[in-house]
Write a protein that holds these residues in place. Structure first.
Motif, PDB file in Angstrom:
ATOM      1  N   LEU A 188     -15.209  20.125  26.543  1.00 39.91           N
ATOM      2  CA  LEU A 188     -14.740  18.939  27.498  1.00 39.91           C
ATOM      3  C   LEU A 188     -13.683  18.156  26.806  1.00 39.91           C
ATOM      4  CD1 LEU A 188     -18.002  17.922  29.278  1.00 39.91           C
ATOM      5  CD2 LEU A 188     -15.865  19.020  30.395  1.00 39.91           C
ATOM      6  N   VAL A 189     -13.810  18.056  25.376  1.00 40.67           N
ATOM      7  CA  VAL A 189     -12.958  17.313  24.919  1.00 40.67           C
ATOM      8  C   VAL A 189     -11.563  17.927  24.613  1.00 40.67           C
ATOM      9  CG1 VAL A 189     -12.196  16.435  22.370  1.00 40.67           C
ATOM     10  CG2 VAL A 189     -14.814  16.081  23.258  1.00 40.67           C
ATOM     11  N   ARG A 190     -11.647  19.403  24.386  1.00 44.48           N
ATOM     12  CA  ARG A 190     -10.466  20.232  24.424  1.00 44.48           C
ATOM     13  C   ARG A 190      -9.840  20.281  25.675  1.00 44.48           C
ATOM     14  NH1 ARG A 190     -12.801  25.130  23.129  1.00 44.48           N
ATOM     15  NH2 ARG A 190     -13.080  24.311  20.769  1.00 44.48           N
ATOM     16  N   GLU A 226     -23.441  18.319  39.683  1.00 44.85           N
ATOM     17  CA  GLU A 226     -23.618  19.795  39.867  1.00 44.85           C
ATOM     18  C   GLU A 226     -22.224  20.438  39.669  1.00 44.85           C
ATOM     19  OE1 GLU A 226     -25.168  23.315  42.857  1.00 44.85           O
ATOM     20  OE2 GLU A 226     -25.741  20.967  43.215  1.00 44.85           O
ATOM     21  N   ILE A 227     -21.190  19.724  40.299  1.00 41.70           N
ATOM     22  CA  ILE A 227     -20.054  20.487  40.098  1.00 41.70           C
ATOM     23  C   ILE A 227     -19.578  20.459  38.981  1.00 41.70           C
ATOM     24  CG2 ILE A 227     -17.454  19.938  40.833  1.00 41.70           C
ATOM     25  CD1 ILE A 227     -18.691  19.263  43.792  1.00 41.70           C
ATOM     26  N   MET A 228     -19.687  19.427  38.066  1.00 42.46           N
ATOM     27  CA  MET A 228     -19.120  19.273  36.690  1.00 42.46           C
ATOM     28  C   MET A 228     -20.038  20.357  35.891  1.00 42.46           C
ATOM     29  SD  MET A 228     -16.840  17.123  35.950  1.00 42.46           S
ATOM     30  CE  MET A 228     -16.836  17.402  34.239  1.00 42.46           C
ATOM     31  N   ARG A 229     -20.931  20.742  36.018  1.00 43.69           N
ATOM     32  CA  ARG A 229     -21.797  21.684  35.464  1.00 43.69           C
ATOM     33  C   ARG A 229     -20.919  23.295  35.673  1.00 43.69           C
ATOM     34  NH1 ARG A 229     -24.985  20.089  31.430  1.00 43.69           N
ATOM     35  NH2 ARG A 229     -26.169  18.308  31.993  1.00 43.69           N
ATOM     36  N   GLU A 230     -20.644  23.015  36.716  1.00 40.63           N
ATOM     37  CA  GLU A 230     -19.935  24.477  37.383  1.00 40.63           C
ATOM     38  C   GLU A 230     -18.719  24.579  36.510  1.00 40.63           C
ATOM     39  OE1 GLU A 230     -19.866  25.792  41.360  1.00 40.63           O
ATOM     40  OE2 GLU A 230     -21.594  24.784  41.780  1.00 40.63           O
ATOM     41  N   MET A 283     -16.807  27.311  33.552  1.00 37.09           N
ATOM     42  CA  MET A 283     -15.684  27.911  34.014  1.00 37.09           C
ATOM     43  C   MET A 283     -14.709  27.625  32.778  1.00 37.09           C
ATOM     44  SD  MET A 283     -15.159  27.170  37.903  1.00 37.09           S
ATOM     45  CE  MET A 283     -16.143  27.713  39.237  1.00 37.09           C
ATOM     46  N   LEU A 284     -14.802  26.740  32.281  1.00 35.76           N
ATOM     47  CA  LEU A 284     -13.720  26.372  31.072  1.00 35.76           C
ATOM     48  C   LEU A 284     -13.631  27.376  30.019  1.00 35.76           C
ATOM     49  CD1 LEU A 284     -14.436  22.825  30.693  1.00 35.76           C
ATOM     50  CD2 LEU A 284     -12.336  23.826  31.885  1.00 35.76           C
ATOM     51  N   PRO A 285     -12.310  27.940  29.700  1.00 41.52           N
ATOM     52  CA  PRO A 285     -12.122  28.932  28.569  1.00 41.52           C
ATOM     53  C   PRO A 285     -12.406  28.517  27.312  1.00 41.52           C
ATOM     54  CG  PRO A 285      -9.989  28.082  29.327  1.00 41.52           C
ATOM     55  CD  PRO A 285     -11.055  27.486  30.176  1.00 41.52           C
ATOM     56  N   ALA A 286     -13.023  29.130  26.483  1.00 40.77           N
ATOM     57  CA  ALA A 286     -13.239  28.870  25.028  1.00 40.77           C
ATOM     58  C   ALA A 286     -12.035  28.336  24.161  1.00 40.77           C
ATOM     59  CB  ALA A 286     -13.927  29.865  24.293  1.00 40.77           C
ATOM     60  N   GLN A 287     -10.883  29.002  24.711  1.00 37.22           N
ATOM     61  CA  GLN A 287      -9.771  28.749  23.687  1.00 37.22           C
ATOM     62  C   GLN A 287      -8.658  28.183  24.742  1.00 37.22           C
ATOM     63  OE1 GLN A 287      -9.496  28.929  20.408  1.00 37.22           O
ATOM     64  NE2 GLN A 287     -11.682  29.788  20.444  1.00 37.22           N
ATOM     65  N   LYS A 288      -7.818  27.103  24.340  1.00 40.64           N
ATOM     66  CA  LYS A 288      -6.765  26.543  25.222  1.00 40.64           C
ATOM     67  C   LYS A 288      -5.547  27.453  25.301  1.00 40.64           C
ATOM     68  CE  LYS A 288      -5.155  21.826  26.272  1.00 40.64           C
ATOM     69  NZ  LYS A 288      -5.307  20.592  25.898  1.00 40.64           N
ATOM     70  N   HIS A 289      -5.904  28.653  25.682  1.00 40.65           N
ATOM     71  CA  HIS A 289      -4.759  29.755  25.922  1.00 40.65           C
ATOM     72  C   HIS A 289      -4.230  29.413  27.118  1.00 40.65           C
ATOM     73  CE1 HIS A 289      -2.731  33.636  26.690  1.00 40.65           C
ATOM     74  NE2 HIS A 289      -2.692  33.672  25.278  1.00 40.65           N
ATOM     75  N   LYS A 348      -8.432  29.919  34.710  1.00 40.04           N
ATOM     76  CA  LYS A 348      -9.834  29.409  35.127  1.00 40.04           C
ATOM     77  C   LYS A 348      -9.452  28.035  35.941  1.00 40.04           C
ATOM     78  CE  LYS A 348     -12.445  31.950  32.719  1.00 40.04           C
ATOM     79  NZ  LYS A 348     -13.589  32.386  33.327  1.00 40.04           N
ATOM     80  N   PHE A 349      -8.442  27.596  35.917  1.00 40.01           N
ATOM     81  CA  PHE A 349      -8.249  26.046  36.654  1.00 40.01           C
ATOM     82  C   PHE A 349      -8.209  26.522  38.253  1.00 40.01           C
ATOM     83  CE2 PHE A 349      -8.447  23.650  33.093  1.00 40.01           C
ATOM     84  CZ  PHE A 349      -8.502  22.382  33.509  1.00 40.01           C
ATOM     85  N   GLU A 350      -7.735  27.856  38.284  1.00 41.27           N
ATOM     86  CA  GLU A 350      -7.434  28.264  39.710  1.00 41.27           C
ATOM     87  C   GLU A 350      -8.652  28.538  40.297  1.00 41.27           C
ATOM     88  OE1 GLU A 350      -5.021  30.070  41.907  1.00 41.27           O
ATOM     89  OE2 GLU A 350      -3.493  28.738  41.091  1.00 41.27           O
ATOM     90  N   GLU A 351      -9.669  28.976  39.274  1.00 39.49           N
ATOM     91  CA  GLU A 351     -11.169  29.155  39.951  1.00 39.49           C
ATOM     92  C   GLU A 351     -11.703  27.959  40.320  1.00 39.49           C
ATOM     93  OE1 GLU A 351     -13.305  31.336  37.131  1.00 39.49           O
ATOM     94  OE2 GLU A 351     -11.940  33.252  37.190  1.00 39.49           O
TER      95      GLU A 351
END
Length: 475
Positions: free
Chosen positions: A353-355, A391-395, A399-405, A412-415
């Motif tokens: 979340l910080v990333r 619940e939405i924040m958990r989802e 979905m967030l990628p591990a790396q900021k690629h 992921k943001f599309e999803e």
């Protein structure tokens, strides 16, 4: 025997026999006749597709498996090899950028396969099974396809031979590009642009008098003729219902149909078995809403027939397009929470979340680190005001990628956009009046892709009038 060069004028027949004379051990590793025949057919198909100007014939045990006449257009060759119905669902691709040029055809999102059997990619006329091209093509469709489904693609990539290496596979079936990411971006962008402005192709009559096909002396001697034009044309339009017929429920409130109370009980009534078709080129405004079916589907009537629209995924498409445009323009409407929501996460989730805190803020999710493993959620997109925000924040965290690629983040943001649109869309078993239905259909017509939802499912199915008339023995 001594090997020497010789001329091969048109009409020369080359016969190859005793294939395993020098390598008899290879013959032991052959599979069954059916398997080997399918491999041969596949190889001939690959070459026939790459060279439409050449007449290809494949005969197996006296049966013509492939017999395609020479033509100057790839679309006709595709129609002969894979069928006119598939060819009618294709969208043309024709783009170039720098050292690269991409030509060919791809299927509209409503035409999919459960395997990649209808995917043919060529680099400088050489058939390849390249992961970069296949992945970039799939990414070009983004979220237009259902999970596990694949489009039909016939793409020809041209470039300077110095920009790729073919000697990376024993059968030369794979290549290695000098600039893989550049090729990936070019192909995926070309596919996406072609789909966004797509118009399905029509197959005009294959009239030899219009020089649609080349004619060779050999083809005339063997009497290989092109089939009648009706095999490839759209065909004559059927008789339509009288325009004087009044639309049912035109001026009344929406009529909901209860499935349980309308089951067909009479043995004299024939059940309609015709399979509806997913639509990809209809204009919704040409249909008039009749009402709802089971409070989940919208029924519409028009000259082509009866249109059934899934109200949930139709609204999902509307919200997704609206939300995506707002995100791209950084104009997402947000709602300030009266009492910030406190949420606790694991250390690894906190790092995520910080990333991605700034990127989430662009989506209307303003987060503030509060303590060691807690965040305060201060704002949410207005689209989520009535949903379970925790619940939405958990989802979203999942979905967030591990790396900021950049590419992974965009995907992921599309999803995330799709998930939020789905959560706030009109649900099944929800009654709508005619005004609400008309507003939904009007909004749907204005979207970029009004025929499939962001997950790739078809939004509408058409029961065409021809099939209905035949069932009532009126044709």
């Amino acid at each position: 025997a001594q090997t020497k060069e010789t001329s091969c004028p048109h009409g020369t027949t080359i016969e190859v026999s005793q294939l395993f004379y020098n390598t008899p051990a290879r013959k032991k590793f052959l599979k069954g006749d059916g398997t080997e025949s399918s491999h041969i057919t596949q190889v001939v198909t690959q070459h026939a597709l790459a060279h439409p100007q050449i007449h290809f014939t494949l005969i197996n045990n006296g049966r013509k498996v492939i017999d395609v006449l020479p033509t100057d257009q790839h679309l006709y060759r595709i129609a002969e090899l894979f069928g006119a119905e598939l060819a009618k669902e294709l969208v043309q691709v024709d783009t170039d950028y720098g050292d690269y040029r991409l030509e060919g055809f791809i299927s509209s999102p409503v035409y999919t396969r459960s395997s990649r059997s209808a995917q043919y990619c060529y680099v400088n006329q050489r058939f390849v099974r390249d992961k970069v091209i296949l992945h970039s093509t799939q990414q070009g469709y983004s979220h237009l396809l259902p999970k596990g489904q694949h489009p039909a693609i016939y793409l020809f990539l041209s470039m300077d031979p110095k920009l790729f290496d073919v000697n990376v596979h024993p059968a030369k079936a794979e290549v290695r590009f000098a600039f893989q990411q550049e090729v990936h971006r070019f192909v995926s962008g070309s596919v996406k642009d072609s789909l966004s402005g797509s118009k399905k192709l029509s197959l005009p009559s294959m009239d030899q008098s219009e020089n649609r096909f080349y004619t060779t002396s050999q083809s005339r001697q063997t009497d290989h003729r092109v089939g009648p034009a009706s095999n490839y044309s759209e065909g004559q339009s059927s008789a339509r219902l009288s325009s004087a017929m009044k639309l049912i429920y035109k001026d009344s409130a929406a009529c909901s149909v209860d499935l349980e109370s309308t089951r067909l009980r009479s043995p004299q009534v024939e059940i309609f078995h015709e399979k509806p078709s997913a639509v990809s080129n209809l204009i919704y405004s040409e249909f008039e809403p009749l009402g709802q079916l089971d409070r989940s589907f919208i029924l519409m009537q028009g000259k082509p027939g009866i249109l059934v629209v899934d109200q949930h995924i139709a609204h999902e498409r509307v919200l997704y397009d609206r939300f995506k445009k707002a995100a791209e323009n950084k104009k997402i409407e947000v709602q300030q929470l009266l009492f910030p929501l406190t949420m606790e996460y694991s250390p690894s989730e906190v790092e995520l979340l910080v990333r991605h805190k700034d990127s989430l803020s662009e989506l209307g999710l303003e987060l503030e680190l509060f303590g060691k493993n807690e965040f305060l959620l201060r704002t949410v997109p207005a689209i989520l005001k009535n949903n379970d925000k925790e619940e939405i924040m958990r989802e979203i965290v999942d979905m967030l990628p591990a790396q900021k690629h950049e590419e992974a983040l965009h995907e992921k943001f599309e999803e995330i956009l799709i998930m939020m649109s789905c959560r706030n869309a009109i649900k099944v078993n929800m009654s709508l009046n005619l005004d609400q239905i008309r507003k939904l259909i009007s909004d749907l017509q204005e979207t970029e892709m009004p025929y499939t939802c962001p997950h790739g499912r078809p939004i509408a199915l058409l029961y065409d009038i021809d099939s209905i008339l035949k069932k009532f023995l009126r044709k």
